[in-house]
Design a protein around this motif. Structure first.
Motif, PDB file in Angstrom:
ATOM      1  N   ALA A  53      25.002  -4.994  53.954  1.00 46.96           N
ATOM      2  CA  ALA A  53      25.200  -4.241  52.709  1.00 46.96           C
ATOM      3  C   ALA A  53      26.594  -3.641  52.633  1.00 46.96           C
ATOM      4  O   ALA A  53      27.185  -3.549  51.550  1.00 46.96           O
ATOM      5  CB  ALA A  53      24.139  -3.139  52.592  1.00 46.96           C
TER       6      ALA A  53
ATOM      7  N   ASP B 111      20.793  -5.315  58.252  1.00 47.73           N
ATOM      8  CA  ASP B 111      20.853  -5.145  56.792  1.00 47.73           C
ATOM      9  C   ASP B 111      21.905  -4.124  56.377  1.00 47.73           C
ATOM     10  O   ASP B 111      22.586  -4.297  55.353  1.00 47.73           O
ATOM     11  CB  ASP B 111      19.482  -4.741  56.245  1.00 47.73           C
ATOM     12  CG  ASP B 111      18.511  -5.908  56.231  1.00 47.73           C
ATOM     13  OD1 ASP B 111      18.908  -7.007  56.680  1.00 47.73           O
ATOM     14  OD2 ASP B 111      17.354  -5.730  55.783  1.00 47.73           O
ATOM     15  N   ASN B 112      22.025  -3.026  57.130  1.00 47.88           N
ATOM     16  CA  ASN B 112      23.029  -2.009  56.786  1.00 47.88           C
ATOM     17  C   ASN B 112      24.435  -2.588  56.842  1.00 47.88           C
ATOM     18  O   ASN B 112      25.278  -2.304  55.974  1.00 47.88           O
ATOM     19  CB  ASN B 112      22.932  -0.814  57.738  1.00 47.88           C
ATOM     20  CG  ASN B 112      21.772   0.105  57.402  1.00 47.88           C
ATOM     21  OD1 ASN B 112      21.387   0.240  56.243  1.00 47.88           O
ATOM     22  ND2 ASN B 112      21.206   0.741  58.421  1.00 47.88           N
TER      23      ASN B 112
ATOM     24  N   ILE C 203      15.520  -2.403  60.304  1.00 44.18           N
ATOM     25  CA  ILE C 203      15.948  -3.382  59.299  1.00 44.18           C
ATOM     26  C   ILE C 203      17.015  -4.333  59.849  1.00 44.18           C
ATOM     27  O   ILE C 203      17.635  -5.088  59.088  1.00 44.18           O
ATOM     28  CB  ILE C 203      16.473  -2.691  58.029  1.00 44.18           C
ATOM     29  CG1 ILE C 203      17.616  -1.733  58.365  1.00 44.18           C
ATOM     30  CG2 ILE C 203      15.352  -1.965  57.303  1.00 44.18           C
ATOM     31  CD1 ILE C 203      18.271  -1.127  57.133  1.00 44.18           C
TER      32      ILE C 203
ATOM     33  N   TYR D 186      22.624   4.024  57.062  1.00 43.38           N
ATOM     34  CA  TYR D 186      23.800   3.389  56.454  1.00 43.38           C
ATOM     35  C   TYR D 186      25.075   4.078  56.931  1.00 43.38           C
ATOM     36  O   TYR D 186      26.059   3.429  57.280  1.00 43.38           O
ATOM     37  CB  TYR D 186      23.675   3.468  54.940  1.00 43.38           C
ATOM     38  CG  TYR D 186      24.611   2.580  54.172  1.00 43.38           C
ATOM     39  CD1 TYR D 186      24.454   1.203  54.181  1.00 43.38           C
ATOM     40  CD2 TYR D 186      25.639   3.120  53.407  1.00 43.38           C
ATOM     41  CE1 TYR D 186      25.296   0.370  53.459  1.00 43.38           C
ATOM     42  CE2 TYR D 186      26.499   2.309  52.685  1.00 43.38           C
ATOM     43  CZ  TYR D 186      26.316   0.929  52.715  1.00 43.38           C
ATOM     44  OH  TYR D 186      27.169   0.111  52.005  1.00 43.38           O
TER      45      TYR D 186
ATOM     46  N   ASP E 279      16.520   1.871  58.653  1.00 43.56           N
ATOM     47  CA  ASP E 279      16.543   2.606  57.386  1.00 43.56           C
ATOM     48  C   ASP E 279      16.132   4.032  57.757  1.00 43.56           C
ATOM     49  O   ASP E 279      14.954   4.331  57.914  1.00 43.56           O
ATOM     50  CB  ASP E 279      15.561   1.997  56.392  1.00 43.56           C
ATOM     51  CG  ASP E 279      15.563   2.737  55.057  1.00 43.56           C
ATOM     52  OD1 ASP E 279      16.426   3.607  54.866  1.00 43.56           O
ATOM     53  OD2 ASP E 279      14.678   2.458  54.227  1.00 43.56           O
TER      54      ASP E 279
END
Length: 289
Positions: A54, A50-51, A47, A259, A37
């Motif tokens: 997502a 997770d990116n 993280i 991201y 993040d």
């Protein structure tokens, strides 16, 4: 022999060093930070994936990915076919071929930003050339906002590059010039027409250069940015959003660098897959004999 290898190494070292500093380290950094993040002026937090998770539940990303893939396919097929066809025609040196060759090359010397400005004028709903032409043909009340009407926007943006295949034409014409005249003479003795010679003699000999053209054309769509950004900025309603533009928005506008870098990592991966697949399809390095 060892002395020669040392000189080769010393000669290549500056280029390798520059490559690592300008490309190698940034690529590694993009991949590394995609697992964090990561926002400017904020502490980085690991993280994991997770990116990436997502991304595949992000509607905007899915639209951008779909548009990018469509443009890659169109650019690698229609764009290349057009460029090769023009090269084959010009190679026969028909009447006015020098004028056509010169005028066809003009788009390649115009920047994407300048071309975007020209296209905005051409498709302007009030005074644009396209709408004016329709009015001249009798459609007096015709007024279409080509770039911002959802039914026409995607293909209007696509027209900004799809038909400008001058780079492909240059590359293919250069390869055609290397084909020995004896092959043309042999085809003529066998009774082949010009079309048959192009299809069954010239085209097979262009396999490698056409493969290179497909790589150049397809991968160019993985970095197309200026024309989309300046004409529609991805709109309306993300109709023309692609991965480079979405990456830019996430990083520069939303300060979401982790991201954005996950998008960048996927672009790098997609580019490598494209190059590998096209190389296998066109059998680079294999003889036709």
């Amino acid at each position: 022999m060892k002395s020669n290898r040392l000189w080769y190494t010393l000669f290549l070292a500056p280029a390798v060093l520059i490559f690592l500093l300008v490309f190698g380290f940034p690529v590694v950094n993009v991949i590394f930070t995609s697992f964090f993040d990561y926002k400017i002026n904020q502490p980085m937090k690991f993280i994991g994936f997770d990116n990436y998770i997502a991304l595949f539940s992000d509607k905007a990303f899915l639209v951008a990915a779909k548009n990018t893939i469509i443009w890659v396919i169109l650019q690698g097929t229609v764009h290349v076919i057009l460029g090769v066809a023009v090269a084959l025609v010009l190679s026969h040196k028909p009447l006015g071929w020098k004028i056509v060759r010169t005028s066809y090359m003009i788009p390649i010397i115009i920047s994407s930003a300048a071309r975007a400005m020209l296209l905005l004028y051409v498709f302007n709903p009030q005074m644009g050339l396209v709408n004016s032409l329709f009015k001249m043909l009798g459609f007096e009340n015709f007024s279409l906002n080509w770039y911002y009407d959802p039914s026409t926007s995607f293909w209007t943006v696509t027209s900004g590059w799809l038909f400008f295949a001058s780079l492909i034409t240059i590359i293919v014409m250069a390869e055609i010039a290397t084909i020995p005249q004896s092959l043309y003479d042999a085809a003529k003795i066998d009774g082949a027409s010009k079309l048959q010679t192009d299809l069954f003699v010239v085209l097979p000999l262009l396999r490698n250069v056409i493969g290179i053209s497909v790589i150049l054309a397809a991968t160019s769509m993985l970095k197309e940015f200026e024309l989309i950004f300046l004409t529609t900025n991805g709109g309306p309603n993300d109709t023309n959003l692609n991965l480079p533009l979405y990456l830019y928005k996430e990083a520069m506008m939303l300060n979401n660098y982790g991201y954005a870098n996950s998008i960048g990592t996927l672009l790098i991966f997609l580019g490598l897959v494209l190059i590998f697949a096209i190389t296998r399809i066109f059998r680079f390095g294999q003889s036709d004999v």
